[in-house]
Design an enzyme around this catalytic site. Structure first.
Site, short mmCIF file in Angstrom:
data_model
loop_
_atom_site.label_atom_id
_atom_site.label_comp_id
_atom_site.label_asym_id
_atom_site.label_seq_id
_atom_site.Cartn_x
_atom_site.Cartn_y
_atom_site.Cartn_z
N ALA A 1 0.87 -1.17 0.00
CA ALA A 1 0.00 0.00 0.00
C ALA A 1 0.91 1.23 0.00
CB ALA A 1 -0.88 -0.02 1.24
N GLY B 1 0.79 -4.96 0.93
CA GLY B 1 -0.39 -5.03 0.06
C GLY B 1 -0.10 -5.71 -1.27
N GLU C 1 -0.43 -9.27 -0.58
CA GLU C 1 -1.86 -9.52 -0.37
C GLU C 1 -2.62 -9.51 -1.70
OE1 GLU C 1 -1.85 -6.28 2.53
OE2 GLU C 1 -2.70 -7.68 3.97
N GLU D 1 4.67 -4.95 7.20
CA GLU D 1 3.92 -3.90 7.91
C GLU D 1 4.37 -3.73 9.35
OE1 GLU D 1 2.56 -6.33 6.08
OE2 GLU D 1 1.06 -5.49 4.73
N1 CAA Z 1 4.64 3.21 -0.63
C1 CAA Z 1 5.06 4.38 -1.16
N2 CAA Z 1 6.23 4.53 -1.82
C2 CAA Z 1 7.01 3.44 -1.94
C3 CAA Z 1 6.64 2.18 -1.42
C4 CAA Z 1 5.39 2.09 -0.73
N3 CAA Z 1 4.92 0.93 -0.23
N4 CAA Z 1 7.63 1.30 -1.68
C5 CAA Z 1 8.57 1.98 -2.36
N5 CAA Z 1 8.20 3.27 -2.52
C6 CAA Z 1 8.93 4.34 -3.21
C7 CAA Z 1 10.11 4.81 -2.36
O1 CAA Z 1 9.70 5.73 -1.38
C8 CAA Z 1 10.99 5.42 -3.43
O2 CAA Z 1 10.45 6.69 -3.76
P1 CAA Z 1 11.46 7.96 -3.95
O3 CAA Z 1 12.28 7.60 -5.16
O4 CAA Z 1 10.51 9.09 -4.18
O5 CAA Z 1 12.26 8.05 -2.70
C9 CAA Z 1 10.75 4.51 -4.64
O6 CAA Z 1 9.52 3.83 -4.40
C10 CAA Z 1 11.84 3.46 -4.80
O7 CAA Z 1 11.95 2.78 -3.58
P2 CAA Z 1 13.36 2.57 -2.81
O8 CAA Z 1 14.29 3.68 -3.11
O9 CAA Z 1 13.05 2.29 -1.37
O10 CAA Z 1 13.88 1.24 -3.58
P3 CAA Z 1 14.87 0.13 -3.02
O11 CAA Z 1 15.20 -0.73 -4.18
O12 CAA Z 1 15.98 0.75 -2.24
O13 CAA Z 1 14.00 -0.71 -1.94
C11 CAA Z 1 12.01 -1.88 -1.17
C12 CAA Z 1 12.91 -1.48 -2.37
C13 CAA Z 1 12.78 -2.85 -0.25
C14 CAA Z 1 10.78 -2.56 -1.72
C15 CAA Z 1 11.62 -0.60 -0.38
O14 CAA Z 1 11.12 0.36 -1.27
C16 CAA Z 1 10.58 -0.82 0.69
O15 CAA Z 1 10.89 -1.34 1.75
N6 CAA Z 1 9.32 -0.42 0.41
C17 CAA Z 1 8.24 -0.50 1.38
C18 CAA Z 1 7.74 -1.92 1.54
C19 CAA Z 1 6.65 -1.95 2.57
O16 CAA Z 1 6.85 -1.64 3.74
N7 CAA Z 1 5.44 -2.36 2.16
C20 CAA Z 1 4.29 -2.45 3.05
C21 CAA Z 1 3.46 -1.22 2.90
S1 CAA Z 1 2.16 -1.14 4.10
C22 CAA Z 1 0.93 -2.11 3.47
O17 CAA Z 1 1.04 -2.67 2.42
C23 CAA Z 1 -0.31 -2.21 4.34
C24 CAA Z 1 -1.28 -3.24 3.91
O18 CAA Z 1 -1.30 -4.33 4.42
C25 CAA Z 1 -2.27 -2.96 2.91
#
Ligand code: CAA
Length: 258
Positions: free
Chosen positions: A68, A111, A114, A134
């Site tokens: 998400a 998400g 999911e 999460e």
């Molecule tokens: N939401 C918003 N933006 C996101 C995102 C997310 N879930 N995942 C990645 N991005 C964005 C980053 O902020 C970044 O944006 P900027 O260039 O503007 O800074 C861009 O995508 C590229 O990401 P990274 O620079 O972080 O890329 P990376 O290769 O270094 O890392 C990754 C990749 C490990 C997937 C890392 O991006 C990450 O940990 N993302 C979040 C994963 C996460 O926590 N997901 C769960 C979300 S909560 C949820 O999903 C709730 C639910 O149950 C519905």
């Protein structure tokens, strides 16, 4: 006229298959509300299209979807998410009658994991990484992960993923029974599978999806009764007559989806 989308791409790799590609590359396909609204619309359109027998959902090489949209969520308050039932519209996917195959490469996190689990079949590329991170954000899965993972991989493994946020590889997901298989050409294989499913009678495919999904909800006795009644019901279709006659006459069945 085809709908223009901003966050997804839609195409027809062949006349009977709808392909939906998540397309927010800069945000690793983070599932924002506008993206999900488009996804729901594209899925509903494909579901309603008589010519389409199966749907393929994919992302990019780097990310199926990284969850998400955290930036969209971070300032939300309880009163807002509760009152407006945040993420409830994600459930629309589970009302689709046609099969959806997820072709997963790269990150399928939160998400994104999911979303893959909401699909009927998951094919993974060797690069796929699944997880429910999460917990690292101070929350828990909100798109069905805690429930669907238990069915897919069992309590202990689901608990590990939800409580540690650890990412698992495609190979581990395969060993755990979370995906159908790992394949190098994941999109090509998913389209091939969707094309194969589309060559069957659509009524039987719809019934097959319905009875398998019923196993999530029903006791064994109720599920077996539901399966048998649904099986009986298919004897009212032309496709059953055609399928069985074609077998007896040693020819290929020509299903009319009726
Ligand atoms: N939401 C918003 N933006 C996101 C995102 C997310 N879930 N995942 C990645 N991005 C964005 C980053 O902020 C970044 O944006 P900027 O260039 O503007 O800074 C861009 O995508 C590229 O990401 P990274 O620079 O972080 O890329 P990376 O290769 O270094 O890392 C990754 C990749 C490990 C997937 C890392 O991006 C990450 O940990 N993302 C979040 C994963 C996460 O926590 N997901 C769960 C979300 S909560 C949820 O999903 C709730 C639910 O149950 C519905």
């Amino acid at each position: 006229m085809s709908t223009q989308y901003e966050h997804i791409l839609t195409s027809r790799p062949n006349p009977s298959v709808a392909l939906i590609t998540l397309n927010r590359p800069k945000a690793l396909n983070a599932l924002s509300t506008p993206l999900f609204l488009e996804l729901n619309k594209a899925l509903a359109d494909a579901d309603a299209d008589q010519a389409i027998g199966a749907i393929v959902l994919t992302g990019s090489e780097k990310a199926f979807a990284a969850g998400a949209d955290i930036k969209e969520m971070k300032d939300k308050e309880f009163s807002d998410v509760y009152k407006n039932n945040f993420l409830a519209n994600w459930g629309e996917m589970s009302r689709l009658r046609k099969p959806v195959i997820a072709a997963v490469s790269g990150y399928a996190l939160g998400g994104g994991c999911e979303l893959a689990l909401m699909c009927d079949i998951i094919l993974a590329s060797p690069t796929a990484k699944f997880g429910q991170p999460e917990i690292n954000l101070g929350v828990i899965p909100g798109g069905g992960g805690s429930q669907r993972l238990v069915h897919a991989i069992g309590k202990s493994r689901a608990m590990e993923l939800v409580l540690t946020g650890r990412m698992i590889s495609a190979q581990e997901a395969d060993q755990w029974g979370m995906v159908s298989r790992v394949t190098d050409n994941v999109l090509e294989e998913a389209i091939k599978m969707a094309t194969d499913i589309s060559s069957k009678g659509q009524i039987a495919v719809q019934a097959g999806k319905e009875v398998v999904n019923a196993a999530y909800e029903l006791t064994l006795a109720e599920g077996l009764r539901f399966e048998r009644r649904t099986f009986h019901g298919l004897f009212a279709t032309k496709d059953q007559k055609e399928g069985m006659s074609a077998f007896a006459e040693k020819r290929k069945a020509e299903f009319t989806h009726s």
